[in-house]
Design a protein around this motif. Structure first.
Motif, PDB file in Angstrom:
ATOM      1  N   ALA A 288       8.156 -15.041  10.639  1.00 39.84           N
ATOM      2  CA  ALA A 288       8.439 -14.298   9.404  1.00 39.84           C
ATOM      3  C   ALA A 288       7.419 -13.181   9.201  1.00 39.84           C
ATOM      4  N   VAL A 289       6.154 -13.433   9.595  1.00 37.40           N
ATOM      5  CA  VAL A 289       5.119 -12.409   9.415  1.00 37.40           C
ATOM      6  C   VAL A 289       5.482 -11.139  10.180  1.00 37.40           C
ATOM      7  N   VAL A 290       6.142 -11.318  11.339  1.00 37.35           N
ATOM      8  CA  VAL A 290       6.557 -10.154  12.128  1.00 37.35           C
ATOM      9  C   VAL A 290       7.490  -9.267  11.304  1.00 37.35           C
ATOM     10  N   ALA A 291       8.483  -9.903  10.655  1.00 40.02           N
ATOM     11  CA  ALA A 291       9.438  -9.126   9.843  1.00 40.02           C
ATOM     12  C   ALA A 291       8.765  -8.560   8.601  1.00 40.02           C
ATOM     13  N   LEU A 292       7.912  -9.387   7.969  1.00 35.14           N
ATOM     14  CA  LEU A 292       7.285  -8.968   6.710  1.00 35.14           C
ATOM     15  C   LEU A 292       6.400  -7.744   6.917  1.00 35.14           C
ATOM     16  N   ASN A 293       5.739  -7.700   8.078  1.00 32.90           N
ATOM     17  CA  ASN A 293       4.859  -6.567   8.346  1.00 32.90           C
ATOM     18  C   ASN A 293       5.626  -5.255   8.427  1.00 32.90           C
ATOM     19  N   GLN A 294       6.909  -5.338   8.811  1.00 34.66           N
ATOM     20  CA  GLN A 294       7.680  -4.104   8.960  1.00 34.66           C
ATOM     21  C   GLN A 294       8.310  -3.647   7.652  1.00 34.66           C
ATOM     22  N   THR A 295       8.231  -4.535   6.616  1.00 38.96           N
ATOM     23  CA  THR A 295       8.925  -4.246   5.357  1.00 38.96           C
ATOM     24  C   THR A 295       8.617  -2.857   4.819  1.00 38.96           C
TER      25      THR A 295
ATOM     26  N   PHE B 197      11.444  -4.050  -5.222  1.00 46.27           N
ATOM     27  CA  PHE B 197      10.834  -5.278  -4.716  1.00 46.27           C
ATOM     28  C   PHE B 197      11.889  -6.316  -4.373  1.00 46.27           C
ATOM     29  N   LEU B 198      12.856  -6.506  -5.297  1.00 48.95           N
ATOM     30  CA  LEU B 198      13.887  -7.518  -5.068  1.00 48.95           C
ATOM     31  C   LEU B 198      14.713  -7.185  -3.829  1.00 48.95           C
ATOM     32  N   ALA B 199      15.029  -5.890  -3.658  1.00 49.25           N
ATOM     33  CA  ALA B 199      15.814  -5.492  -2.487  1.00 49.25           C
ATOM     34  C   ALA B 199      15.068  -5.849  -1.203  1.00 49.25           C
ATOM     35  N   LYS B 200      13.761  -5.560  -1.176  1.00 51.89           N
ATOM     36  CA  LYS B 200      12.960  -5.859   0.010  1.00 51.89           C
ATOM     37  C   LYS B 200      12.877  -7.362   0.254  1.00 51.89           C
TER      38      LYS B 200
ATOM     39  N   PHE C 277      14.591 -12.128   3.182  1.00 50.55           N
ATOM     40  CA  PHE C 277      15.194 -13.463   3.115  1.00 50.55           C
ATOM     41  C   PHE C 277      16.352 -13.547   4.110  1.00 50.55           C
ATOM     42  N   ILE C 278      17.177 -12.497   4.130  1.00 49.56           N
ATOM     43  CA  ILE C 278      18.327 -12.503   5.043  1.00 49.56           C
ATOM     44  C   ILE C 278      17.851 -12.522   6.502  1.00 49.56           C
ATOM     45  N   PHE C 279      16.845 -11.693   6.820  1.00 44.55           N
ATOM     46  CA  PHE C 279      16.353 -11.671   8.210  1.00 44.55           C
ATOM     47  C   PHE C 279      15.857 -13.052   8.636  1.00 44.55           C
ATOM     48  N   VAL C 280      15.009 -13.662   7.786  1.00 42.72           N
ATOM     49  CA  VAL C 280      14.427 -14.946   8.171  1.00 42.72           C
ATOM     50  C   VAL C 280      15.500 -16.027   8.200  1.00 42.72           C
ATOM     51  N   ALA C 281      16.485 -15.947   7.276  1.00 38.58           N
ATOM     52  CA  ALA C 281      17.553 -16.947   7.269  1.00 38.58           C
ATOM     53  C   ALA C 281      18.389 -16.842   8.546  1.00 38.58           C
TER      54      ALA C 281
ATOM     55  N   VAL D  84      16.195 -27.239   1.455  1.00 37.81           N
ATOM     56  CA  VAL D  84      14.776 -27.057   1.789  1.00 37.81           C
ATOM     57  C   VAL D  84      14.585 -25.721   2.498  1.00 37.81           C
ATOM     58  N   ALA D  85      15.509 -25.407   3.438  1.00 39.42           N
ATOM     59  CA  ALA D  85      15.373 -24.160   4.187  1.00 39.42           C
ATOM     60  C   ALA D  85      15.450 -22.961   3.250  1.00 39.42           C
ATOM     61  N   ALA D  86      16.412 -22.978   2.322  1.00 33.46           N
ATOM     62  CA  ALA D  86      16.573 -21.832   1.418  1.00 33.46           C
ATOM     63  C   ALA D  86      15.356 -21.677   0.515  1.00 33.46           C
ATOM     64  N   LEU D  87      14.924 -22.783  -0.101  1.00 36.93           N
ATOM     65  CA  LEU D  87      13.773 -22.708  -1.011  1.00 36.93           C
ATOM     66  C   LEU D  87      12.503 -22.332  -0.256  1.00 36.93           C
ATOM     67  N   GLY D  88      12.330 -22.925   0.937  1.00 35.04           N
ATOM     68  CA  GLY D  88      11.134 -22.650   1.718  1.00 35.04           C
ATOM     69  C   GLY D  88      11.082 -21.204   2.190  1.00 35.04           C
ATOM     70  N   THR D  89      12.233 -20.696   2.633  1.00 32.92           N
ATOM     71  CA  THR D  89      12.265 -19.316   3.101  1.00 32.92           C
ATOM     72  C   THR D  89      11.955 -18.353   1.962  1.00 32.92           C
ATOM     73  N   TRP D  90      12.533 -18.628   0.795  1.00 34.66           N
ATOM     74  CA  TRP D  90      12.247 -17.757  -0.344  1.00 34.66           C
ATOM     75  C   TRP D  90      10.763 -17.801  -0.686  1.00 34.66           C
ATOM     76  N   ALA D  91      10.162 -19.011  -0.640  1.00 35.86           N
ATOM     77  CA  ALA D  91       8.736 -19.141  -0.938  1.00 35.86           C
ATOM     78  C   ALA D  91       7.912 -18.264  -0.006  1.00 35.86           C
ATOM     79  N   LEU D  92       8.301 -18.211   1.284  1.00 31.42           N
ATOM     80  CA  LEU D  92       7.539 -17.395   2.232  1.00 31.42           C
ATOM     81  C   LEU D  92       7.768 -15.909   1.997  1.00 31.42           C
ATOM     82  N   VAL D  93       9.049 -15.510   1.813  1.00 29.07           N
ATOM     83  CA  VAL D  93       9.315 -14.077   1.785  1.00 29.07           C
ATOM     84  C   VAL D  93       8.935 -13.435   0.450  1.00 29.07           C
ATOM     85  N   VAL D  94       9.008 -14.174  -0.659  1.00 31.71           N
ATOM     86  CA  VAL D  94       8.704 -13.512  -1.927  1.00 31.71           C
ATOM     87  C   VAL D  94       7.234 -13.108  -1.967  1.00 31.71           C
TER      88      VAL D  94
END
Lengths: 224, 229
Positions: free
Chosen positions: A66-73, A97-100, A105-109, A137-147
């Motif tokens: 996820a860090v790979v994708a987040l860095n490109q945001t 912010f919400l759009a990003k 979230f979509i990329f990591v999902a 768990v996956a949805a909540l966890g992914t959101w926790a990471l990406v937000v």
């Protein structure tokens, strides 16, 4: 334009860019694949052992990927001073912010959906607990990471050596979320105890930090 | 105010040496643990001081976010720096005591883990301050401090759940403390607190001077470039 239409426009633009370049998803996928393969043959677990360690491995792989994708945001928005244009435009900062965050979230999902079959194959996984809780768990966890990741990425683009700064900021704050994801996943896989308190903790984490990000994002975007 | 600084310095020196004497000589030897228990007089006051400094950092950060006041930013910076030092003392003295008493160096106990996570958050705070470009540093750091504070209760509850599922060695809590030991503990805490305030104060003065120097240099540079034209 309203907040939601701005969010939709930015999100559509990011998704179209990603669809045409596939930069983020390709690098994330390959990275996660490498982690899976290396872990798998360095531990070579039996089915019983892998049930106990898989929760941790899966989330560590996703966290790093996820860090790979987040860095490109935001890096994309630095070219041609797009971010400065956002700043001077009257558009609300939170819609950006919400759009990003939704985009990430979509990329990591997508990454998780593609990687899960591989995990099942390499680690002989079969859940003994209630399987329907896993997507929750996956949805909540992914959101926790990406937000938080999206938020801290906006902070780390202002620093020197920004690529390395993001995980340094994100990981310490994410410790409770990572613990909750790992424990909830292990609980569901092993079926030995209930995952519910961990899911509740993840949901609380999501609510607290989504609120925090929305309250403070404008301050960070406008910082000069 | 300036005259108070040497007074505080002398007071700190006296208190620290008195506290050392009290901890090593006057305090009774613990019945089961023996002399190794004396590390407690350094471990616990350091922990309290560190937590107090982190709290100061959070309050100063919130004040900075509301008022954009440079003094609040410097207070936040120095309390985080000194807090990390005291927190490191806690994390180093803890295992030294735990090894002979519990038989292990480390356990994922509630207080240990919480202290470690706090230390990690504040180290990342200091890294951010070091790496970000000067103008935006105070704001970014204040935002991160607020996020760290939001994180603390979540860390607490996550470890609390974790502990209830994975019982680990019992901590020597619940027992009553000898009043003489309690007195020595408080003297040590007072000494450590004075020491922390002293260090923070001198660091504050240095940081203010540093910023003044930087401002003056920037201004001189500006004037020179004008003069050259």
């Amino acid at each position: 334009m309203t907040t939601s239409s701005l969010t939709r426009a930015t999100l559509a633009k990011d998704l179209r860019l990603e669809w045409r370049s596939k930069d983020a998803i390709n690098s994330m996928l390959f990275f996660a694949l490498l982690v899976v393969v290396i872990f798998s043959f360095s531990f070579n677990p039996t089915a019983e052992e892998s049930r106990q360690i898989a929760g941790g491995l899966v989330w560590v792989a996703f966290l790093f990927a996820a860090v790979v994708a987040l860095n490109q945001t935001w890096a994309r928005e630095l070219r041609n001073q797009v971010l400065d244009a956002y700043r001077v435009s009257p558009a609300p900062a939170n819609s950006l912010f919400l759009a990003k965050a939704f985009g990430n979230f979509i990329f990591v999902a997508v990454l998780e959906a593609l990687m899960t079959p591989l995990f099942i194959v390499f680690y002989n996984l079969r859940a003994l607990g209630p399987t329907w809780q896993l997507p929750v768990v996956a949805a909540l966890g992914t959101w926790a990471l990406v937000v938080n990741g999206t938020f801290f990425a906006a902070m780390s683009i202002r620093t020197r050596s920004r690529e390395i700064m993001l995980p340094l900021l994100l990981f310490p704050i994410s410790i409770p979320a990572v613990l909750a994801m790992v424990e909830a996943t292990s609980a569901i896989l092993s079926g030995e105890y209930s995952a519910r308190p961990w899911i509740a903790l993840l949901a609380t984490y999501d609510v607290v930090f989504t609120t925090g990000c929305l309250l403070l994002f404008e301050t960070v975007l406008d910082a000069e | 105010m300036k005259r108070a600084f040497p007074i505080l310095a002398v007071l700190t020196a006296v208190l620290l040496s008195y506290a050392l004497y009290q901890a090593l000589e006057v305090a009774p030897t613990e019945a089961t643990m023996g002399d190794v228990q004396r590390i407690f007089y350094y471990h616990v006051p350091s922990a309290w001081t560190a937590f107090l400094l982190f709290l100061t950092n959070f309050v100063a950060s919130v004040v900075y976010l509301i008022r954009r006041n440079t003094k609040a930013d410097i207070v936040a910076l120095v309390s985080a720096e000194v807090g990390v030092v005291f927190c490191t003392v806690v994390l180093v003295t803890g295992p030294i005591w735990a090894r002979p008493v519990w038989g292990i160096w480390w356990t994922w106990d509630l207080r240990l883990t919480l202290t470690l996570v706090l230390w990690l958050i504040y180290v990342s705070y200091l890294m951010l301050r070091r790496f970000s470009s000067s103008g935006q540093t105070p704001l970014m750091a204040a935002v991160l401090a607020v996020f760290g504070a939001l994180d603390v209760p979540l860390v607490y509850f996550s470890i609390w759940y974790f502990r209830t599922q994975h019982p680990s060695p019992v901590i020597g809590g619940g027992g009553s403390l000898d009043p003489r030991m309690g007195r020595v503990l408080l003297i040590n805490w007072a000494a450590f607190l004075c020491f922390a305030v002293l260090v923070c104060w001198s660091r504050y003065r240095v940081e203010r001077l540093q910023r003044e120097v930087e401002e003056t240099q920037a201004l001189e540079g500006l004037l020179e470039s004008r003069g050259a034209r």
